[in-house]
Write a protein that holds these residues in place. Structure first.
Motif, PDB file in Angstrom:
ATOM      1  N   ARG A 361      55.608  -7.004  51.274  1.00 17.36           N
ATOM      2  CA  ARG A 361      55.960  -7.876  52.394  1.00 17.36           C
ATOM      3  C   ARG A 361      54.961  -9.018  52.483  1.00 17.36           C
ATOM      4  O   ARG A 361      53.748  -8.797  52.541  1.00 17.36           O
ATOM      5  CB  ARG A 361      55.946  -7.062  53.688  1.00 17.36           C
ATOM      6  CG  ARG A 361      56.357  -7.867  54.913  1.00 17.36           C
ATOM      7  CD  ARG A 361      56.400  -6.992  56.120  1.00 17.36           C
ATOM      8  NE  ARG A 361      56.804  -7.735  57.301  1.00 17.36           N
ATOM      9  CZ  ARG A 361      56.914  -7.198  58.503  1.00 17.36           C
ATOM     10  NH1 ARG A 361      56.655  -5.915  58.669  1.00 17.36           N
ATOM     11  NH2 ARG A 361      57.277  -7.936  59.530  1.00 17.36           N
ATOM     12  N   LYS A 362      55.472 -10.230  52.481  1.00 20.91           N
ATOM     13  CA  LYS A 362      54.613 -11.399  52.534  1.00 20.91           C
ATOM     14  C   LYS A 362      54.134 -11.634  53.960  1.00 20.91           C
ATOM     15  O   LYS A 362      54.937 -11.745  54.896  1.00 20.91           O
ATOM     16  CB  LYS A 362      55.359 -12.630  52.034  1.00 20.91           C
ATOM     17  CG  LYS A 362      55.737 -12.556  50.550  1.00 20.91           C
ATOM     18  CD  LYS A 362      56.412 -13.836  50.110  1.00 20.91           C
ATOM     19  CE  LYS A 362      56.759 -13.780  48.615  1.00 20.91           C
ATOM     20  NZ  LYS A 362      57.427 -15.012  48.170  1.00 20.91           N
ATOM     21  N   ILE A 363      52.819 -11.660  54.117  1.00 18.14           N
ATOM     22  CA  ILE A 363      52.217 -11.916  55.425  1.00 18.14           C
ATOM     23  C   ILE A 363      51.909 -13.403  55.519  1.00 18.14           C
ATOM     24  O   ILE A 363      51.278 -13.969  54.622  1.00 18.14           O
ATOM     25  CB  ILE A 363      50.932 -11.083  55.609  1.00 18.14           C
ATOM     26  CG1 ILE A 363      51.271  -9.594  55.491  1.00 18.14           C
ATOM     27  CG2 ILE A 363      50.263 -11.390  56.935  1.00 18.14           C
ATOM     28  CD1 ILE A 363      50.063  -8.693  55.559  1.00 18.14           C
ATOM     29  N   PRO A 364      52.384 -14.071  56.557  1.00 21.48           N
ATOM     30  CA  PRO A 364      52.139 -15.516  56.652  1.00 21.48           C
ATOM     31  C   PRO A 364      50.652 -15.822  56.720  1.00 21.48           C
ATOM     32  O   PRO A 364      49.836 -15.034  57.209  1.00 21.48           O
ATOM     33  CB  PRO A 364      52.859 -15.905  57.954  1.00 21.48           C
ATOM     34  CG  PRO A 364      52.982 -14.635  58.726  1.00 21.48           C
ATOM     35  CD  PRO A 364      53.129 -13.535  57.705  1.00 21.48           C
ATOM     36  N   ALA A 365      50.303 -16.979  56.163  1.00 15.04           N
ATOM     37  CA  ALA A 365      48.887 -17.394  56.142  1.00 15.04           C
ATOM     38  C   ALA A 365      48.366 -17.558  57.576  1.00 15.04           C
ATOM     39  O   ALA A 365      49.075 -18.001  58.479  1.00 15.04           O
ATOM     40  CB  ALA A 365      48.747 -18.704  55.380  1.00 15.04           C
ATOM     41  N   TYR A 366      47.120 -17.172  57.739  1.00 17.91           N
ATOM     42  CA  TYR A 366      46.515 -17.198  59.075  1.00 17.91           C
ATOM     43  C   TYR A 366      45.976 -18.599  59.356  1.00 17.91           C
ATOM     44  O   TYR A 366      45.283 -19.206  58.533  1.00 17.91           O
ATOM     45  CB  TYR A 366      45.388 -16.163  59.151  1.00 17.91           C
ATOM     46  CG  TYR A 366      44.603 -16.220  60.445  1.00 17.91           C
ATOM     47  CD1 TYR A 366      45.149 -15.736  61.631  1.00 17.91           C
ATOM     48  CD2 TYR A 366      43.320 -16.754  60.466  1.00 17.91           C
ATOM     49  CE1 TYR A 366      44.440 -15.782  62.805  1.00 17.91           C
ATOM     50  CE2 TYR A 366      42.599 -16.801  61.639  1.00 17.91           C
ATOM     51  CZ  TYR A 366      43.157 -16.312  62.814  1.00 17.91           C
ATOM     52  OH  TYR A 366      42.443 -16.347  63.983  1.00 17.91           O
ATOM     53  N   ALA A 367      46.309 -19.100  60.535  1.00 17.43           N
ATOM     54  CA  ALA A 367      45.799 -20.400  60.982  1.00 17.43           C
ATOM     55  C   ALA A 367      44.847 -20.165  62.143  1.00 17.43           C
ATOM     56  O   ALA A 367      45.234 -19.600  63.169  1.00 17.43           O
ATOM     57  CB  ALA A 367      46.944 -21.310  61.414  1.00 17.43           C
ATOM     58  N   ALA A 368      43.600 -20.546  61.954  1.00 17.33           N
ATOM     59  CA  ALA A 368      42.604 -20.338  63.000  1.00 17.33           C
ATOM     60  C   ALA A 368      42.968 -21.146  64.230  1.00 17.33           C
ATOM     61  O   ALA A 368      43.331 -22.328  64.127  1.00 17.33           O
ATOM     62  CB  ALA A 368      41.226 -20.739  62.494  1.00 17.33           C
ATOM     63  N   PRO A 369      42.903 -20.543  65.430  1.00 15.26           N
ATOM     64  CA  PRO A 369      43.249 -21.286  66.654  1.00 15.26           C
ATOM     65  C   PRO A 369      42.227 -22.375  66.945  1.00 15.26           C
ATOM     66  O   PRO A 369      41.024 -22.218  66.724  1.00 15.26           O
ATOM     67  CB  PRO A 369      43.254 -20.198  67.729  1.00 15.26           C
ATOM     68  CG  PRO A 369      42.360 -19.128  67.193  1.00 15.26           C
ATOM     69  CD  PRO A 369      42.537 -19.146  65.709  1.00 15.26           C
ATOM     70  N   ALA A 370      42.721 -23.503  67.451  1.00 22.55           N
ATOM     71  CA  ALA A 370      41.831 -24.619  67.805  1.00 22.55           C
ATOM     72  C   ALA A 370      41.140 -24.385  69.142  1.00 22.55           C
ATOM     73  O   ALA A 370      40.055 -24.926  69.390  1.00 22.55           O
ATOM     74  CB  ALA A 370      42.617 -25.923  67.841  1.00 22.55           C
ATOM     75  N   THR A 416      36.557 -18.893  61.438  1.00 25.29           N
ATOM     76  CA  THR A 416      36.644 -19.663  60.195  1.00 25.29           C
ATOM     77  C   THR A 416      36.208 -18.848  58.990  1.00 25.29           C
ATOM     78  O   THR A 416      36.849 -18.896  57.931  1.00 25.29           O
ATOM     79  CB  THR A 416      35.782 -20.935  60.300  1.00 25.29           C
ATOM     80  OG1 THR A 416      36.186 -21.674  61.449  1.00 25.29           O
ATOM     81  CG2 THR A 416      35.935 -21.786  59.044  1.00 25.29           C
ATOM     82  N   HIS A 417      35.137 -18.085  59.138  1.00 19.80           N
ATOM     83  CA  HIS A 417      34.563 -17.357  58.002  1.00 19.80           C
ATOM     84  C   HIS A 417      34.755 -15.850  58.078  1.00 19.80           C
ATOM     85  O   HIS A 417      34.491 -15.163  57.088  1.00 19.80           O
ATOM     86  CB  HIS A 417      33.053 -17.662  57.896  1.00 19.80           C
ATOM     87  CG  HIS A 417      32.746 -19.133  57.804  1.00 19.80           C
ATOM     88  ND1 HIS A 417      33.003 -19.878  56.680  1.00 19.80           N
ATOM     89  CD2 HIS A 417      32.219 -20.002  58.722  1.00 19.80           C
ATOM     90  CE1 HIS A 417      32.642 -21.139  56.876  1.00 19.80           C
ATOM     91  NE2 HIS A 417      32.163 -21.250  58.123  1.00 19.80           N
ATOM     92  N   GLY A 418      35.169 -15.322  59.194  1.00 23.92           N
ATOM     93  CA  GLY A 418      35.289 -13.874  59.336  1.00 23.92           C
ATOM     94  C   GLY A 418      36.580 -13.338  58.742  1.00 23.92           C
ATOM     95  O   GLY A 418      37.484 -14.080  58.364  1.00 23.92           O
TER      96      GLY A 418
END
Length: 484
Positions: A361-370, A416-418
């Motif tokens: 199952r493809k997991i959508p790429a994570y976008a860090a919240p602004a 961002t890095h975690g």
């Protein structure tokens, strides 16, 4: 009998067996679960460290549980449905006599449900049992084998269906893959769930399987021995017995009336022809033109060899006639053993080869919240040296802005890095718990202290001491670097 016996086709007999199981459902499944549940829990606890072994043992012990529906149906067919206690007591002798065979070579017999009544109800052993099975299995074994294959697939479909139902009801934001749910053997709760679903599918299908095999057995005996005709004559005899004395009186009066009737006059006066007269009449009939034609036919018939002495078979041929059946039996047993080893090996290695069929199952790429709870986490909103800037703000008396800068910088560095992925609707408490699941104990303790200091100044208006702020600024670079 409670069953209307008549010659049926294989599938009609199987449908009759399903109806018999539904009719005696309370007695069958009551005794079934009374034995299965305690034994299944005990096996699961004993195999806790080897989770795949528990369902394998339950599958192997199926013939032991099959005695329960067979015992109930064999009594219910004659109108005597046993209770749960009577059923459990009645199957004990059957286990002692035939369970060893059913758990070894007989375990791989595809006509097991059809052969079981011959062993348990007729109590035959050795050569008489083999001869009896050879007679009963003619024109019926194919139906019993197809019954096994169909019920095996239905049980597998029920097991898969329970997992599909659970997967459809599972929250989709947990990113739980179906192959993980169905094949996981490293999670104790998922393993227990797999075991429970298999027991449910087996308990639902296996009594119907045994009942259908028993119905095939009854149908075969009806065809061979005419049970339906015998039962019809017995019912007729019962009805005549109920008539009793009135029928006997009626038959007596009828007999007396026949005896009392005088001989008719035309019968008394009729002349009986003698033997000579009969011969003369036959000769006159044969003189008719229809009987004057004579025809002679000749046929050649092979009488065989003239030598009456039949030569005896050589010794080597007699030895082969005895050796080849034994060799064939040994090869068959060896092939069954190889099949059993292959099945066990596939079960042990299922986590390896079932990966080939797993759907990734493809997991959508994570976008860090602004932004998180009103705090701007974009890099351009942060200074280059966050701890130094925060200390300057604190020295200027701007404690809220100093702690806000430290807290925003920690959150920006973390998202961002975690490795953790907080949602845009996460709270300070959610971020603190999620951060502690992936960070070291020291980093987790620092982030918890920073979060609590920020909450006190943001919501309670309680500024920290200068020493506490200095310690937070000095330790910030240890866990998050010089900049975000």
């Amino acid at each position: 009998m409670t069953v209307a016996l008549r010659p049926r086709s294989h599938w009609e007999a199987i449908d009759l067996g399903f109806s018999m199981a539904r009719h005696s459902a309370r007695a069958i499944w009551g005794a079934w679960f009374a034995l299965l549940l305690p034994l299944a829990v005990l096996i699961h606890l004993l195999c806790w460290t080897v989770p795949w072994l528990a369902p394998l043992l339950i599958w192997w012990l199926k013939p032991m549980f099959d005695r329960i529906p067979l015992y109930v149906l064999s009594h219910a067919t004659f109108g005597d449905t046993p209770s749960v206690r009577q059923t459990l007591r009645g199957v004990l002798p059957l286990w002692r006599r035939h369970l060893a065979w059913d758990l070894t070579l007989g375990r791989f017999d595809f006509a097991r449900s059809f052969d079981m009544p011959v062993r348990d109800l007729e109590d035959l052993r050795g050569k008489p049992r083999r001869q009896r099975l050879a007679v009963l299995q003619k024109k019926t074994r194919s139906g019993a084998v197809w019954l096994t294959l169909v019920c095996l697939h239905l049980e597998f479909i029920l097991d898969i269906g329970l997992f599909v139902l659970l997967y459809l009801l599972w929250p989709h934001d947990s990113h739980l893959d179906f192959s993980r749910l169905y094949l996981a053997d490293d999670d104790a709760w998922l393993t227990a769930l797999q075991y429970t679903f298999y027991l449910a599918a087996m308990s639902l299908m296996e009594p119907f399987y045994v009942a259908a095999g028993f119905a095939l057995y009854l149908n075969r005996r009806t065809v061979l021995e005419g049970w339906d005709i015998e039962i019809a004559f017995r019912r007729m005899a019962q009805r005549l017995t109920r008539l009793g004395q009135p029928l006997a009186i009626l038959l007596g009066v009828l007999w007396l009336s026949l005896v009392a009737v005088p001989t008719p006059i035309w019968a008394a006066d009729a002349a009986v022809p003698s033997a000579a007269q009969l011969k003369q009449r036959i000769a006159e009939v044969l003189k008719q033109p229809e009987f004057e034609t004579e025809k002679t036919e000749r046929q050649l018939k092979y009488l065989g060899k003239t030598s009456p002495v039949k030569p005896s078979d050589p010794a080597w041929r007699k030895w082969l006639e005895k050796f080849i059946p034994g060799l064939a039996r040994g090869v068959e047993i060896g092939l069954w053993a190889v099949l059993a080893v292959a099945v066990i090996w596939l079960l042990m290695k299922r986590t390896y080869w079932l990966k080939w069929f797993a759907v990734q199952r493809k997991i959508p790429a994570y976008a860090a919240p602004a932004m998180l709870f009103g705090l701007d986490l974009q890099p351009q909103s942060l200074p280059d040296d966050i701890p130094a800037t925060a200390w300057q703000l604190g020295q200027a008396g701007q404690m809220r802005e100093a702690l806000s800068l430290l807290y925003r910088g920690a959150l920006a560095h973390w998202v961002t890095h975690g490795t953790a992925r907080p949602g845009s609707n996460a709270t300070e408490g959610d971020c603190m718990r999620l951060f502690n699941t992936t960070a070291t104990p020291e980093a987790g303790a620092y982030f918890s202290a920073l979060t609590q200091a920020w909450q006190r100044v943001a919501y309670a208006g309680r500024s920290p001491q200068s020493d506490a702020l200095q310690q937070l600024c000095e330790n910030w670079a240890v866990h998050f670097g010089a900049t975000a």
